[in-house]
Design a protein around this motif. Structure first.
Motif, PDB file in Angstrom:
ATOM      1  N   ASN A  89       0.911  -1.302   0.374  1.00 59.28           N
ATOM      2  CA  ASN A  89       0.245   0.211  -0.003  1.00 59.28           C
ATOM      3  C   ASN A  89       0.682   1.240   0.188  1.00 59.28           C
ATOM      4  O   ASN A  89       0.608   2.277  -0.261  1.00 59.28           O
ATOM      5  N   SER A  90       2.058   1.137   0.216  1.00 53.44           N
ATOM      6  CA  SER A  90       2.995   2.746   0.429  1.00 53.44           C
ATOM      7  C   SER A  90       4.301   2.039   0.837  1.00 53.44           C
ATOM      8  O   SER A  90       4.286   0.916   1.500  1.00 53.44           O
TER       9      SER A  90
ATOM     10  N   THR B 250       7.759   3.711   2.982  1.00 50.90           N
ATOM     11  CA  THR B 250       8.437   5.109   3.267  1.00 50.90           C
ATOM     12  C   THR B 250       9.867   5.138   3.018  1.00 50.90           C
ATOM     13  O   THR B 250      10.095   4.223   3.867  1.00 50.90           O
TER      14      THR B 250
ATOM     15  N   LYS C  73       6.775   9.489   2.338  1.00 51.18           N
ATOM     16  CA  LYS C  73       5.643   8.273   2.190  1.00 51.18           C
ATOM     17  C   LYS C  73       4.935   8.053   1.266  1.00 51.18           C
ATOM     18  O   LYS C  73       3.825   9.409   0.327  1.00 51.18           O
TER      19      LYS C  73
ATOM     20  N   ASP D  21       2.528   6.895  -1.187  1.00 50.50           N
ATOM     21  CA  ASP D  21       1.320   5.891  -1.385  1.00 50.50           C
ATOM     22  C   ASP D  21       0.920   5.381  -2.173  1.00 50.50           C
ATOM     23  O   ASP D  21       0.663   6.022  -3.294  1.00 50.50           O
TER      24      ASP D  21
ATOM     25  N   SER E  18      -1.995   2.929  -2.236  1.00 43.51           N
ATOM     26  CA  SER E  18      -3.612   2.672  -2.048  1.00 43.51           C
ATOM     27  C   SER E  18      -4.688   2.752  -2.792  1.00 43.51           C
ATOM     28  O   SER E  18      -5.024   2.095  -3.183  1.00 43.51           O
TER      29      SER E  18
ATOM     30  N   ASN F 141       2.766   6.720  -8.409  1.00 47.37           N
ATOM     31  CA  ASN F 141       3.729   8.352  -8.172  1.00 47.37           C
ATOM     32  C   ASN F 141       4.234   9.061  -9.079  1.00 47.37           C
ATOM     33  O   ASN F 141       5.279   8.504  -9.940  1.00 47.37           O
TER      34      ASN F 141
ATOM     35  N   ASP G  72       7.968  -1.238   3.629  1.00 48.13           N
ATOM     36  CA  ASP G  72       7.174  -0.826   2.950  1.00 48.13           C
ATOM     37  C   ASP G  72       6.158  -0.698   4.150  1.00 48.13           C
ATOM     38  O   ASP G  72       6.025  -0.018   5.544  1.00 48.13           O
ATOM     39  N   GLU G  73       4.636  -0.791   4.119  1.00 54.43           N
ATOM     40  CA  GLU G  73       3.918   0.075   5.545  1.00 54.43           C
ATOM     41  C   GLU G  73       3.753  -1.216   6.317  1.00 54.43           C
ATOM     42  O   GLU G  73       3.832  -0.890   7.515  1.00 54.43           O
TER      43      GLU G  73
ATOM     44  N   TYR H 122       4.616  -0.941  -9.131  1.00 55.41           N
ATOM     45  CA  TYR H 122       4.613   0.057  -8.450  1.00 55.41           C
ATOM     46  C   TYR H 122       5.564   1.956  -9.438  1.00 55.41           C
ATOM     47  O   TYR H 122       6.896   0.676 -10.173  1.00 55.41           O
TER      48      TYR H 122
ATOM     49  N   ASP I 269      -3.559  12.703  -3.836  1.00 58.59           N
ATOM     50  CA  ASP I 269      -2.381  12.023  -3.031  1.00 58.59           C
ATOM     51  C   ASP I 269      -1.351  11.349  -3.955  1.00 58.59           C
ATOM     52  O   ASP I 269      -0.367  10.311  -3.252  1.00 58.59           O
ATOM     53  N   ASN I 270      -1.079  11.914  -4.949  1.00 56.26           N
ATOM     54  CA  ASN I 270      -0.214  10.895  -6.277  1.00 56.26           C
ATOM     55  C   ASN I 270       1.219  11.483  -6.834  1.00 56.26           C
ATOM     56  O   ASN I 270       1.647  11.199  -7.824  1.00 56.26           O
TER      57      ASN I 270
END
Length: 725
Positions: free
Chosen positions: A2-3, A5, A20, A22, A24, A29, A71-72, A479, A502-503
């Motif tokens: 999902n993400s 960091t 971070k 994202d 999700s 991104n 990762d998350e 991704y 968000d991206n």
């Protein structure tokens, strides 16, 4: 996933970065970064992860580097799950190219059949090698000798099978192929004259050694004697007053000098070869047969196997007869290998045909590249079914397309030499596509970090790249982090990939490090400013819209409005008296607003407002300065500079006569008159360099102002404000 960091310190110039990404909502991104902020440094850090090596700071080597990419769940991202696409790497070749197979079922069937065939063939080859005196190359030599193709072993042995069953050349089975057909001997045997002379020579040689009491056939010949003489001489044997005894004509004789030994050898040869023509022929052939180690060994072999001599008349026929003789010795192994091959051949042909007919991912990749990218070459693959069935490395071929429509086959190295930089990058991108598809086929979870992959591409190929990025967005284990310093590419990618707040990110650098933040204006900032302007609470929007609305008036042919709006961008005679109400009226002449409105503080002078907002901008943190704030600073810098220069020149008629490029022409006049200090001139030159293109912005190009450092704009405004009036 999902993400991820990212926390970095002192990584290739990034003093600090925490962000971070994202995935999700969208697995993509996109990050816009002006040159020099962090783009390549971040990509290089990810590349370190992908190659399993630590990161560092190449300049400040004493600084401690910290790198965390998790990762998350807090787990480190594995090396195999990261792939960095550099802007260009001429040497890069995907190591996953041979994994783009048609389907694993075909390959497994193929390998099972081939494994059994190869097992039987290897057993036969081992025995053949022993018989032929060869440690390697048996398969290729036999296939080439019989079928003229080193890859057709079974075709060759099947052709020999009838004669093997009859075994007519059993007498040759003790001859060693390796002794007869060494490279130098094989080359000499190509001469028909040499082969004929060999037969005559050996007859003379037999007579020489048979009739001699000095020489012995198969033990001590004239060359052995000559070698002994040379060795004794070279080692000073006779000079040390040693001697040897020889038996010649049943007489034991002491030899005390090398000349006496050479004389005995020559007399023995002369006595046997008393015919002048025969002697000349003997010496000529003898010289050939002793010119190197291989030829000497061959002559020795001839003396031991005189049955070989008549076979030399046709070396190609001799090769075939030897293989027949060797195969006859190994008849059981031959029958076993052929039987296994015959049983599996039908299935192999069926598998190969199915592989050729199946539309593979290779074909899709090459068709996709040839169709999408505008380059002067076509890419093909020659060994598609071998790639599918044997996991061979793909054999990529290129055809260069001329302007006249002709196509010419060309090697990759030659192709690279004639391509433009953008075309070379397209060729590099082909390998990246191979990597992407291979990871997709292998279901390898991957974070692709694209570092300015559209750099140096023309627009058509940039769009082809964007379309490809969009095509892989549906893969749920791929991704993307797309880094670019090209704002047009950034906006287009954001639009085509349908990315939301968000991206989509911008970057900025401050004293504390690098920051990645959401883009404030997700689409068109001018539209946003226009919609918010009637609220009367956005002074920066009002000021920032001036250059854009002026350009709209220019485009629409509204000369009066264009001229009036220019008075807000340059210092004209009445510019300092223009008010917010005056500006509002001009805007309404050029732009249609949804609602009627009246801005507050209409009697406020625009230049006063401009300088006030610029002063307030200087107090803001780097991360608080938006596009409109930058435009305010750029405009304030230029107006301040023009006020200073007009005062220094003190010639209103000259100023009024300027019709274009006012700031630059004012600077020229100041320098000509010498009315400013060197420090002031240096500051004014910075103004001319930094502000013009930043102010004349439109909806298609506002990248220059985005690339401009917030820090540099603030410092320049402070410098200009400090110029002595």
């Amino acid at each position: 996933m999902n993400s991820i960091t990212v926390d970095l310190k002192n990584c290739y110039g990034i003093t600090s970065l925490s962000h971070k990404f994202d995935f999700s909502k969208k697995r993509q991104n996109v990050v816009y970064a002006a040159n020099g902020i962090m783009k390549s440094s971040l990509a290089l850090t990810f590349k370190d992860v992908s190659e399993g090596r630590p990161s560092c700071d190449r300049v400040h080597k004493e600084r401690e580097t910290e790198r965390s990419i998790v990762d998350e769940a807090g787990h480190d991202i594995a090396a195999e799950n990261v792939f960095v696409v550099e802007p260009y790497n001429e040497a890069y070749k995907s190591n996953r190219m041979s994994t783009l197979l048609a389907n694993s079922r075909l390959r497994e069937r193929y390998e099972n059949v081939r494994r059994e065939i190869d097992k039987k063939k290897d057993a036969l080859l081992a025995s053949l090698g022993s018989a032929a005196g060869m440690k390697a190359g048996v398969e290729e030599a036999l296939a080439m000798d019989i079928a003229s193709d080193p890859n057709e072993f079974f075709k060759a042995v099947r052709r020999l099978k009838p004669e093997v069953d009859e075994n007519p050349y059993a007498a040759l089975a003790d001859l060693k192929y390796a002794q007869i057909f060494s490279a130098k001997v094989a080359e000499q045997l190509k001469s028909e004259a040499f082969r004929s002379d060999i037969e005559n020579y050996m007859a003379v040689y037999d007579r020489l050694v048979s009739n001699s009491t000095f020489f012995r056939k198969g033990a001590f010949n004239h060359n052995n004697a000559a070698d002994v003489a040379k060795s004794l001489k070279a080692n000073g044997f006779f000079k040390a007053e040693h001697s040897v005894y020889v038996n010649n004509k049943d007489v034991r004789k002491e030899i005390k000098t090398e000349k006496d030994l050479e004389k005995i050898i020559q007399e023995e040869k002369d006595e046997i070869l008393n015919d002048a023509d025969l002697k000349a022929q003997f010496e000529r052939i003898d010289k050939l047969l002793t010119k190197n180690v291989d030829m000497k060994e061959f002559r020795a072999y001839l003396t031991e196997y005189d049955k070989l001599i008549p076979e030399l008349a046709n070396p190609d026929r001799l090769r075939q007869r030897l293989w027949i003789a060797y195969l006859a010795l190994n008849a059981d192994l031959l029958n076993d290998a052929l039987g296994t091959y015959d049983r599996g051949r039908g299935e192999l042909e069926e598998i190969v045909n199915e592989a050729r007919q199946e539309a593979t991912r290779w074909g899709d990749v090459l068709d996709e590249f040839n169709g999408r990218f505008s380059v002067p070459f076509i890419v093909t693959m020659e060994n598609q079914h071998d790639v599918i069935l044997k996991a061979d490395a793909p054999s990529i071929r290129f055809r260069f397309k001329g302007h006249d429509g002709t196509e010419v086959a060309v090697e990759e190295l030659d192709l690279v030499r004639i391509l433009s930089n953008g075309e070379k990058r397209a060729l590099y991108l082909l390998n990246i596509i191979f990597e992407v598809i291979a990871r997709k086929e292998g279901a390898v979870k991957t974070i692709f970090v694209f570092d300015d992959i559209a750099d140096s591409f023309d627009y058509k190929n940039k769009y082809a790249i964007i379309e490809y990025l969009r095509d892989i967005t549906d893969v749920d284990f791929i991704y993307q982090i797309i880094l670019t310093h090209n704002y047009d590419f950034y906006r287009t990618v954001s639009s085509r990939l349908d990315l939301g707040r968000d991206n989509k990110f911008h970057t900025l650098r401050s004293d504390s490090g690098v920051h990645i933040r959401e883009e404030k204006y997700q689409n068109n900032p001018f539209k946003h400013w226009k919609e918010k302007l009637p609220e009367g609470t956005h002074d920066d929007f009002l000021i920032a819209m001036i250059p854009f609305v002026r350009n709209v008036a220019e485009f629409a042919g509204m000369e009066a409005e264009e001229a009036e709006l220019t008075r807000y961008l340059h210092v004209k005679q009445t510019s300092e008296n223009l008010t917010v109400f005056d500006l509002e009226k001009e805007f309404k002449k050029v732009v249609t607003f949804k609602t009627n409105f009246a801005l507050p503080h209409g009697d406020r002078k625009v230049f006063d407002l401009l300088f006030e907002r610029a002063q307030q901008a200087c107090a803001l943190g780097e991360e608080q300065i938006e596009l409109e704030t930058k435009i305010v600073l750029a405009m304030a810098i230029r107006i301040k500079a023009e006020v200073f220069m007009i005062g220094a020149i003190n010639d209103q008629a000259f100023v009024d006569a300027i019709k274009n490029n006012q700031t630059f022409k004012l600077l020229q006049k100041v320098e000509q008159l010498g009315v400013a200090s060197p420090a002031s001139i240096k500051c004014l030159k910075q103004v001319v360099l930094m502000t013009p293109e930043n102010i004349h912005i439109n909806s298609f190009m506002y990248e220059p102002i985005l690339d401009m450092s917030n820090h540099h704009l603030k410092k320049l405004f402070e410098k200009v404000s400090a110029l002595p009036l």
